[in-house]
Scaffold this motif. Sequence first.
Motif, PDB file in Angstrom:
ATOM      1  N   ASN A   7       0.820  -1.212   0.000  1.00 19.35           N
ATOM      2  CA  ASN A   7       0.000   0.000   0.000  1.00 19.35           C
ATOM      3  C   ASN A   7       0.854   1.263   0.000  1.00 19.35           C
ATOM      4  O   ASN A   7       0.522   2.246  -0.665  1.00 19.35           O
ATOM      5  CB  ASN A   7      -0.949   0.003   1.198  1.00 19.35           C
ATOM      6  N   GLU A   8       1.948   1.244   0.745  1.00 24.27           N
ATOM      7  CA  GLU A   8       2.849   2.392   0.782  1.00 24.27           C
ATOM      8  C   GLU A   8       3.478   2.645  -0.592  1.00 24.27           C
ATOM      9  O   GLU A   8       3.562   3.781  -1.041  1.00 24.27           O
ATOM     10  CB  GLU A   8       3.944   2.195   1.836  1.00 24.27           C
ATOM     11  N   SER A  11       0.914   4.031  -2.960  1.00 26.50           N
ATOM     12  CA  SER A  11       0.661   5.431  -2.633  1.00 26.50           C
ATOM     13  C   SER A  11       1.758   6.333  -3.184  1.00 26.50           C
ATOM     14  O   SER A  11       1.487   7.404  -3.735  1.00 26.50           O
ATOM     15  CB  SER A  11       0.548   5.595  -1.119  1.00 26.50           C
ATOM     16  N   ASN A  15       1.205   9.261  -6.040  1.00 28.28           N
ATOM     17  CA  ASN A  15       1.545  10.653  -5.743  1.00 28.28           C
ATOM     18  C   ASN A  15       2.572  11.219  -6.711  1.00 28.28           C
ATOM     19  O   ASN A  15       2.689  12.432  -6.856  1.00 28.28           O
ATOM     20  CB  ASN A  15       2.052  10.781  -4.304  1.00 28.28           C
TER      21      ASN A  15
END
Length: 61
Positions: A7-8, A11, A15
């Motif tokens: 998930n990191e 993300s 971004n």
Amino acid sequence: MTENTKNEVASLIMNAAKPTDEIIKKNKSILEKLNEVNKLCIYGLSFSSVDEPYLIVLFHL
């Protein structure tokens, strides 16, 4: 790899993505003037999928 790590990473990738539609709309008046260009030199473009929207606009003028 843990779910949290996945998930990191997802993300971070999201971004880092360029808002291509917004950039194209913001520069529409400049892009419309390019239809009279006979020669196009491209520098600094990776020709990856993130650049595809720009290329579509340029080659469909």
